[in-house]
Design a protein around this motif. Structure first.
Motif, PDB file in Angstrom:
ATOM      1  N   ASP A 141     -55.329   6.895  55.137  1.00 44.94           N
ATOM      2  CA  ASP A 141     -55.279   7.670  53.893  1.00 44.94           C
ATOM      3  C   ASP A 141     -54.025   7.325  53.094  1.00 44.94           C
ATOM      4  O   ASP A 141     -52.915   7.329  53.631  1.00 44.94           O
ATOM      5  CB  ASP A 141     -55.285   9.165  54.252  1.00 44.94           C
ATOM      6  N   ASP A 142     -54.195   7.009  51.793  1.00 41.30           N
ATOM      7  CA  ASP A 142     -53.037   6.760  50.941  1.00 41.30           C
ATOM      8  C   ASP A 142     -52.636   8.000  50.143  1.00 41.30           C
ATOM      9  O   ASP A 142     -51.713   7.954  49.324  1.00 41.30           O
ATOM     10  CB  ASP A 142     -53.305   5.594  49.976  1.00 41.30           C
TER      11      ASP A 142
ATOM     12  N   ARG B 177     -58.946   3.350  49.023  1.00 50.79           N
ATOM     13  CA  ARG B 177     -57.637   3.653  48.453  1.00 50.79           C
ATOM     14  C   ARG B 177     -57.638   3.450  46.945  1.00 50.79           C
ATOM     15  O   ARG B 177     -58.405   2.663  46.405  1.00 50.79           O
ATOM     16  CB  ARG B 177     -56.558   2.773  49.090  1.00 50.79           C
ATOM     17  N   ASN B 178     -56.689   4.118  46.290  1.00 53.58           N
ATOM     18  CA  ASN B 178     -56.586   4.075  44.839  1.00 53.58           C
ATOM     19  C   ASN B 178     -56.294   2.670  44.317  1.00 53.58           C
ATOM     20  O   ASN B 178     -56.637   2.335  43.189  1.00 53.58           O
ATOM     21  CB  ASN B 178     -55.471   5.033  44.390  1.00 53.58           C
ATOM     22  N   SER B 179     -55.642   1.829  45.138  1.00 56.05           N
ATOM     23  CA  SER B 179     -55.214   0.511  44.668  1.00 56.05           C
ATOM     24  C   SER B 179     -56.375  -0.457  44.478  1.00 56.05           C
ATOM     25  O   SER B 179     -56.191  -1.551  43.939  1.00 56.05           O
ATOM     26  CB  SER B 179     -54.215  -0.101  45.659  1.00 56.05           C
TER      27      SER B 179
ATOM     28  N   ARG C  71     -59.199   8.684  46.453  1.00 53.01           N
ATOM     29  CA  ARG C  71     -59.761   8.739  47.809  1.00 53.01           C
ATOM     30  C   ARG C  71     -60.225  10.156  48.133  1.00 53.01           C
ATOM     31  O   ARG C  71     -61.301  10.357  48.715  1.00 53.01           O
ATOM     32  CB  ARG C  71     -58.727   8.274  48.836  1.00 53.01           C
TER      33      ARG C  71
ATOM     34  N   SER D 246     -54.199   9.477  47.767  1.00 55.15           N
ATOM     35  CA  SER D 246     -54.530   9.424  46.339  1.00 55.15           C
ATOM     36  C   SER D 246     -55.648  10.391  45.984  1.00 55.15           C
ATOM     37  O   SER D 246     -56.473  10.771  46.827  1.00 55.15           O
ATOM     38  CB  SER D 246     -54.951   8.008  45.945  1.00 55.15           C
TER      39      SER D 246
END
Length: 614
Positions: free
Chosen positions: A275-276, A245-247, A281, A278
């Motif tokens: 899946d976020d 994930r992007n975070s 990802r 982003s």
């Protein structure tokens, strides 16, 4: 499992006999919930606790157990309500207070503008709740570890010495029973020595190994283990607990790497969270030329079997002992080589992890005894970034944010530390205050990761003879202006307890000189590798705390030195090894090929050192 199912059937039959509205049936529903929770069926367990509270809405045990499950589902606001109901019904219930304290720790970040009734912030509420547990159960060391983390996040050092002493004693007691005590990532902030960190992680890994021992035999063999040629394409499997994930900083690192991987490797990715949506990802998924596995709904055993099916040569753990960890996958895996890379800054102390990716300054030869893994050492920092491709905003000649807009005067010397606040110890803060007393034109710039922290740190500053308004706090900046804003800092002050890692690369790209005092463990030396990779060792690495203070004071009194260092970074950053993504990626690839060559020769893992090819 059969005994549990039998007990469950009996309880459900008893509930049927009594009927849902019978006032005594709530106890049966709670027992059903407890059995389902123990079996890992959290959804059905939650329904059982709901049923108990529907029948009898004043049951502390039902509220407490439902709160614990809501935390498992990351539903912290719901958990907060459950635990608040429990402590209102029974103010002496330690489990309910503990759950409330943990829920508030998470809500401080999930609801940054919120606060619980009666407190100025969730963090302060959390500290109160956890101290309440300790007053009820003084020997509850698990709660003490949570309390220390909560106190560290706001820099409340009222009980730091006695708490750290108790934490060390707790670790020794657990180790004497061959048990793990602290979550390994949080152990870095508890003041443990490298040997203590090793022991703590060793007993966790031992428990993990033993828990899957009988199941590993059922995992299909990996054909790659028998393929002992070193000339074919390497199949590399990257496993990420947060699902790329992007975070996560690891996702951004891997996104950079995968864009620059050579054609001699084939990339497989195993995403263990959903899946976020982003771009990061999506970019990683596109780069996986071997295969992409959505692993969030697969069991550890199923994922280990998939790794064998994919014939992975090197399985890469990019999570380690951090959030969303599923370390059992690696203990189950039949991959010939398991590599710990980027996720956990230290030894996994696990027999099933063969190599740790590092660099020569982060893990020098004299500290190799602190690792159970063989070291895969690259010549520059093991942390890979793509700032040269993705963060060009700082190279603009047009100033978009001014010092005045950030709350500084033009003649201020801005000393910044953008690290998480739990990394600040009293002894390094004391050094910073000494610097500020001796150089009145300095201001200290920190990020407001906790609303309460500014209050505690300003109080500490005033006690040290430094005006409160010389500490400047900002909330985290949006990504598009983050480095532009931070580039106004004159010098970055690193934290010896736990160095800047990704943050260090960010500030050096923003042309901010960095000062660091290397320690002994991995997390305390990462900045050394970063600084070497921008060729500033002689100016930026200090010997001890006195040296730290004297070097900064000398730089501040000769402002031209700070100006020249910033100018040097601005002029050279496009050519520095730290920002040469192709070069750093190639070093990691070479280290992987060297690992495989060792395996292909039929020998046990051994240290591999990549030569500088720049």
């Amino acid at each position: 499992m059969g005994d549990m199912q039998g007990a469950l059937d009996e309880l459900q039959a008893a509930a049927g006999v009594l009927g849902h509205r019978n006032p005594k049936v709530w106890e049966i529903y709670v027992k059903i919930g407890d059995l389902l929770k123990a079996a890992g069926d959290y959804t059905q367990a939650l329904r059982a606790y709901d049923a108990a509270l529907d029948v009898s809405p004043n049951q502390v045990s039902a509220f407490t157990q439902r709160g614990i499950l809501n935390q498992e589902f990351d539903a912290y606001e719901k958990a907060e309500k459950d635990f608040e109901s429990a402590v209102q019904l029974d103010p002496t219930n330690p489990q309910a207070w503990s759950g409330l304290g943990i829920a508030w720790m998470y809500l401080e970040h999930a609801l940054p503008d919120g606060k619980p009734k009666g407190y100025d912030s969730y963090d302060e509420g959390s500290i109160f709740a956890l101290r309440r547990v300790m007053s009820l159960q003084p020997k509850d060391m698990v709660t003490l570890s949570n309390l220390v983390m909560a106190e560290n996040r706001v820099c409340d050092w009222s009980y730091k010495k006695e708490h750290e002493k108790a934490m060390k004693q707790a670790l020794r007691e657990r180790a004497s029973r061959k048990e793990n005590f602290a979550p390994p990532f949080h152990a870095f902030e508890f003041g443990y020595s490298p040997k203590e960190l090793l022991v703590n992680s060793k007993y966790l890994s031992k428990r993990i190994s033993e828990s899957v021992q009988h199941r590993r035999k059922l995992v299909p063999p990996n054909p790659a283990a028998a393929n002992l040629t070193s000339s074919h394409k390497l199949r590399i499997g990257y496993v990420n607990g947060a699902g790329f994930r992007n975070s996560t900083t690891t996702a951004r690192c891997l996104q950079s790497m995968f864009k620059h991987h050579s054609k001699t490797v084939e990339i497989f990715c195993y995403a263990l969270s959903s899946d976020d949506g982003s771009r990061e990802r999506s970019s990683i998924q596109t780069s996986c030329d071997g295969g992409w596995v959505e692993g969030s709904r697969l069991t550890d055993d199923e994922l280990a079997a998939q790794v064998s099916k994919d014939e992975i040569h090197i399985l890469v753990d990019t999570t380690g002992y951090t959030m969303k960890q599923r370390t059992e996958i690696f203990a189950l895996s039949r991959a010939p080589i398991v590599l710990s890379f980027h996720g956990f800054p230290g030894t996994m102390a696990a027999k099933f992890v063969h190599y740790l990716s590092s660099d020569r300054l982060t893990s020098p030869p004299e500290y190799q005894s602190y690792y159970t893994e063989k070291l895969a050492l690259v010549p520059y920092s093991y942390l890979i970034n793509d700032h040269k491709q993705s963060r060009q905003e700082v190279t603009s000649t047009t100033e978009q944010i001014t010092r005045t807009e950030l709350g500084f005067n033009e003649d201020d010397i801005i000393l910044a530390s953008f690290n998480q606040l739990y990394k600040i110890e009293p002894k390094i803060f004391k050094v910073w205050m000494r610097i500020m007393r001796e150089v009145p034109s300095t201001k200290l710039w920190l990020l407001n990761f906790s609303k309460a922290a500014s209050k505690y740190l300003r109080k500490e500053a005033a006690a040290a003879g430094v005006a409160k308004d010389r500490l400047v706090f900002h909330s985290k900046f949006p990504k598009d202006i983050e480095l532009l804003a931070k580039s106004h800092a004159d010098l970055f002050l690193d934290t010896p307890l736990f160095n800047a890692h990704t943050t260090g690369g960010d500030v050096l790209w923003a042309a901010i000189p960095m000062l660091s005092l290397p320690g002994e463990n991995f997390a305390q030396r990462v900045a050394s590798g970063l600084i070497r990779s921008v060729r500033m060792i002689n100016m930026s690495l200090v010997r001890d705390l006195d040296d730290y203070a004297e070097v900064v004071i000398r730089m501040c009194r000769r402002r031209r030195v700070l100006h020249d260092l910033k100018q040097q970074l601005r002029q050279e950053r496009q050519r520095l090894p730290l920002f040469a993504t192709n070069l750093l990626t190639s070093h990691v690839e070479i280290s992987m090929k060297m690992m495989w060559e060792v395996h292909a020769s039929g020998t046990k893992p051994r240290h591999v050192v990549v030569a500088d090819s720049s």
